[in-house]
Design a protein around this motif. Structure first.
Motif, PDB file in Angstrom:
ATOM      1  N   SER B 175     -14.316 -11.152  -3.816  1.00  0.00           N
ATOM      2  CA  SER B 175     -13.315 -10.167  -4.202  1.00  0.00           C
ATOM      3  C   SER B 175     -12.423  -9.917  -2.990  1.00  0.00           C
ATOM      4  O   SER B 175     -12.901  -9.485  -1.942  1.00  0.00           O
ATOM      5  N   PHE B 176     -11.133 -10.237  -3.116  1.00  0.00           N
ATOM      6  CA  PHE B 176     -10.238 -10.046  -1.979  1.00  0.00           C
ATOM      7  C   PHE B 176      -9.807  -8.581  -1.909  1.00  0.00           C
ATOM      8  O   PHE B 176      -9.243  -8.043  -2.864  1.00  0.00           O
ATOM      9  N   ASP B 177     -10.065  -7.938  -0.779  1.00  0.00           N
ATOM     10  CA  ASP B 177      -9.654  -6.541  -0.605  1.00  0.00           C
ATOM     11  C   ASP B 177      -8.163  -6.453  -0.318  1.00  0.00           C
ATOM     12  O   ASP B 177      -7.497  -5.530  -0.768  1.00  0.00           O
ATOM     13  N   TYR B 178      -7.658  -7.421   0.470  1.00  0.00           N
ATOM     14  CA  TYR B 178      -6.234  -7.428   0.812  1.00  0.00           C
ATOM     15  C   TYR B 178      -5.634  -8.807   0.562  1.00  0.00           C
ATOM     16  O   TYR B 178      -6.296  -9.828   0.775  1.00  0.00           O
ATOM     17  N   ARG B 246       0.104   2.520  -4.490  1.00  0.00           N
ATOM     18  CA  ARG B 246      -1.256   2.148  -4.907  1.00  0.00           C
ATOM     19  C   ARG B 246      -1.429   0.625  -4.901  1.00  0.00           C
ATOM     20  O   ARG B 246      -2.540   0.125  -4.808  1.00  0.00           O
ATOM     21  N   PHE B 247      -0.315  -0.109  -5.022  1.00  0.00           N
ATOM     22  CA  PHE B 247      -0.393  -1.564  -5.137  1.00  0.00           C
ATOM     23  C   PHE B 247      -0.039  -2.311  -3.856  1.00  0.00           C
ATOM     24  O   PHE B 247      -0.521  -3.400  -3.617  1.00  0.00           O
ATOM     25  N   PHE B 248       0.838  -1.715  -3.050  1.00  0.00           N
ATOM     26  CA  PHE B 248       1.332  -2.493  -1.899  1.00  0.00           C
ATOM     27  C   PHE B 248       1.910  -1.612  -0.805  1.00  0.00           C
ATOM     28  O   PHE B 248       2.245  -0.442  -1.039  1.00  0.00           O
ATOM     29  N   ARG B 249       2.013  -2.200   0.371  1.00  0.00           N
ATOM     30  CA  ARG B 249       2.868  -1.641   1.416  1.00  0.00           C
ATOM     31  C   ARG B 249       3.579  -2.778   2.138  1.00  0.00           C
ATOM     32  O   ARG B 249       3.178  -3.939   2.064  1.00  0.00           O
ATOM     33  N   LYS B 303     -12.222  -3.263   8.736  1.00  0.00           N
ATOM     34  CA  LYS B 303     -13.472  -3.955   9.102  1.00  0.00           C
ATOM     35  C   LYS B 303     -14.242  -4.404   7.869  1.00  0.00           C
ATOM     36  O   LYS B 303     -14.279  -3.694   6.871  1.00  0.00           O
ATOM     37  N   GLY B 304     -14.864  -5.556   8.001  1.00  0.00           N
ATOM     38  CA  GLY B 304     -15.788  -6.012   6.965  1.00  0.00           C
ATOM     39  C   GLY B 304     -15.141  -6.300   5.618  1.00  0.00           C
ATOM     40  O   GLY B 304     -15.804  -6.237   4.581  1.00  0.00           O
ATOM     41  N   LYS B 305     -13.859  -6.609   5.625  1.00  0.00           N
ATOM     42  CA  LYS B 305     -13.163  -6.838   4.361  1.00  0.00           C
ATOM     43  C   LYS B 305     -12.907  -8.333   4.134  1.00  0.00           C
ATOM     44  O   LYS B 305     -12.946  -9.138   5.068  1.00  0.00           O
ATOM     45  N   ASN B 306     -12.620  -8.675   2.886  1.00  0.00           N
ATOM     46  CA  ASN B 306     -12.188 -10.030   2.525  1.00  0.00           C
ATOM     47  C   ASN B 306     -10.670 -10.057   2.455  1.00  0.00           C
ATOM     48  O   ASN B 306     -10.080  -9.342   1.642  1.00  0.00           O
ATOM     49  N   ILE B 307     -10.072 -10.880   3.301  1.00  0.00           N
ATOM     50  CA  ILE B 307      -8.622 -10.901   3.439  1.00  0.00           C
ATOM     51  C   ILE B 307      -8.106 -12.261   2.981  1.00  0.00           C
ATOM     52  O   ILE B 307      -8.525 -13.293   3.497  1.00  0.00           O
ATOM     53  N   LEU B 308      -7.169 -12.252   2.047  1.00  0.00           N
ATOM     54  CA  LEU B 308      -6.515 -13.499   1.638  1.00  0.00           C
ATOM     55  C   LEU B 308      -5.109 -13.525   2.226  1.00  0.00           C
ATOM     56  O   LEU B 308      -4.316 -12.603   1.990  1.00  0.00           O
ATOM     57  N   TYR B 309      -4.822 -14.578   2.986  1.00  0.00           N
ATOM     58  CA  TYR B 309      -3.462 -14.749   3.523  1.00  0.00           C
ATOM     59  C   TYR B 309      -2.778 -15.848   2.728  1.00  0.00           C
ATOM     60  O   TYR B 309      -3.292 -16.972   2.642  1.00  0.00           O
ATOM     61  N   LEU B 310      -1.628 -15.523   2.164  1.00  0.00           N
ATOM     62  CA  LEU B 310      -0.876 -16.528   1.411  1.00  0.00           C
ATOM     63  C   LEU B 310      -0.103 -17.405   2.399  1.00  0.00           C
ATOM     64  O   LEU B 310       0.864 -16.939   3.023  1.00  0.00           O
TER      65      LEU B 310
END
Lengths: 330, 330
Positions: B175-178, B246-249, B303-310
């Protein structure tokens, strides 16, 4: 790092008026998803795994400054913390070569030992000494100091990839009559032949044609190929076939004079392929061999056949070519 | 030509020490199998199909000499026999730009109309006149002469690609957090937000962060984004959300001074990515935004998150950068 499971490339039909009513398909190994792609991704991984299997912990490679294989191996070694030394020989052409492959290989921390073509064996010795002094157990991709002995590992990549081509035929419901490939070191073509011999009982085996891109004599090219195929088959406990001509032939007439040399017709082929299909070719390998294939089809009066061309990639060489073009244009 | 069905790119986890215990994944849109890849392959195809849908038979595009979008559109037009005119504005930097994208676009027969940034609308008018005189019905990718009106078509590509990212999550069981993306024209990020709003009821929607790569002001960037998202949602008969935060910054702090400008830290990021993962980045878009992401994670103590970089690609810009490096060094 890339794994074998990630290696599956598309087959794309293209339009090419000069091919008459033959259908032309590209096996897009230029799109292999690692280090700018190309056939050397499959071959480099075969060498890298062979190194580990033999307990090696340092890599020695050999190639010209334009070498795609050295660039791919440099990537694999850099990622894995394996020290790498490249024995780099000068080219046939007398001009200095600006090569993106050399630039990338350098960025990746590979130590480069330049030498003349007559000093390769000594320079390989020197690479072994350097690495052994650091307590390493070096692996030379081509075997012994004269560059022989490791043909089976080199060929294993395309011997396996042959299975993928058979699957492509099934998926696309097309039977390829011919499979054309650039012929350089013999590893790609030798592997393909090994795969074809393994499947000799099949009806839909394409006939393999190699287009030599260097000035290696037909006799020497044929020797190298025979040794490569034999080694690959021996490893699979298969015998070299009685009538190898049944599986392949090698064409040396389309080399434009030697490795790295090219002519107007090759340049026109590169421009046409980009315009018509947005596919990059380069003058050293893929553009030269593609044109050779088209000429070969015409000269042999091949008609109405399904032709698969193995696009062996080497994208940095396409950008080298654009650079050169840019500089000449002013 | 490439079809939508051919567009599926891998997600690759990479090692990146500076990201702490966050897991970093790359969505490899740089590997889209057409014209050197990149996000503009998806967006270019959306424009090209929009042109056909509206009965257009000639393409007008706008971009800097480094534009990836113009290179992709030039490929599509050249293959399809559609005349193409590029309105090409000068850059922020004062040095002349050698750009492989410009070289490829030129090779593909696109007519280039250079102009200053103040003359864009007039030059678009001129492109329309030129093509109409030839009896064509031209399509301008950005809509009217001021560059507005066609946001929905631009955003549709990544609104659809958002589905692929949700599938990636399922396939990889992550699950990607960001979801971080470079922010330039707003088409990619706007499309992703549109996709996220469409799936607002899902629990596993990643939070989208755009890293601006140009000197566009935060207010203007936000306006463009709002207009793009609204247009895309309107086309799907969906309302713009009440609380878009809520969706983006959008982060404008990591632009290194403006479009095309970069610094030592960005160069170091490019070198590290190549060494560690054999993945090419460029200083204008993907390297700048990747570094911005890493800094953003640190500054916000993520910290400790799943990050997806496009990874939005732009491979020719990587080779531009190597060239520049080569010239400076030599």
């Amino acid at each position: 790092m890339i794994r074998k499971a990630d290696m599956r490339t598309p087959v794309q039909e293209i339009t090419w008026a000069e091919a008459g009513d033959n259908r032309i398909f590209l096996k897009r190994d230029d799109l292999l998803p690692y280090s700018f792609g190309g056939n050397k991704v499959r071959i480099g991984l075969a060498f890298f795994e062979n190194m580990k299997k033999r307990g090696g912990d340092a890599m020695i490679m050999y190639g010209s400054p334009r070498s795609n294989l050295c660039r791919v191996l440099a990537s694999m070694c850099c990622e894995s913390g394996i020290p790498a030394v490249m024995v780099s020989s000068e080219e046939d052409s007398e001009e200095p070569v600006h090569s993106f492959n050399a630039a990338i290989t350098g960025h990746l921390g590979t130590v480069v030992l330049p030498c003349s073509k007559k000093e390769i064996a000594e320079t390989v010795d020197r690479a072994f000494s350097l690495l052994r002094k650091e307590g390493r157990n070096p692996y030379y991709i081509y075997g012994d100091r004269t560059g022989t002995g490791n043909e089976a590992a080199a060929a294993s990549a395309y011997s396996e990839a042959y299975e993928e081509i058979l699957e492509d035929q099934n998926r696309l419901q097309v039977s390829f009559d011919y499979l054309y490939t650039p012929y350089g070191t013999g590893a790609t073509m030798g592997g393909l032949i090994s795969g074809a011999v393994r499947h000799a009982s099949l009806k839909q085996n394409p006939y393999i044609v190699g287009i030599s891109i260097s000035s290696r004599s037909p006799e020497r090219a044929s020797d190298v190929l025979t040794r490569t195929v034999s080694a690959s088959l021996a490893e699979q406990k298969l015998a070299f076939p009685d009538a190898p001509d049944r599986f392949f032939r090698l064409e040396s007439r389309y080399n434009a004079g030697g490795y790295g040399l090219y002519n107007d017709e090759i340049e026109e082929t590169i421009r046409k392929m980009l315009s018509r299909n947005s596919v990059p070719l380069d003058p050293t390998y893929t553009g030269k061999a593609f044109l050779g294939m088209i000429r070969d089809l015409r000269e042999r009066n091949v008609k109405g056949k399904n032709i698969l061309y193995l696009h062996t990639g080497g994208l940095p060489l396409f950008f080298d070519y654009l650079n050169f073009d840019h500089e000449s244009a002013g």
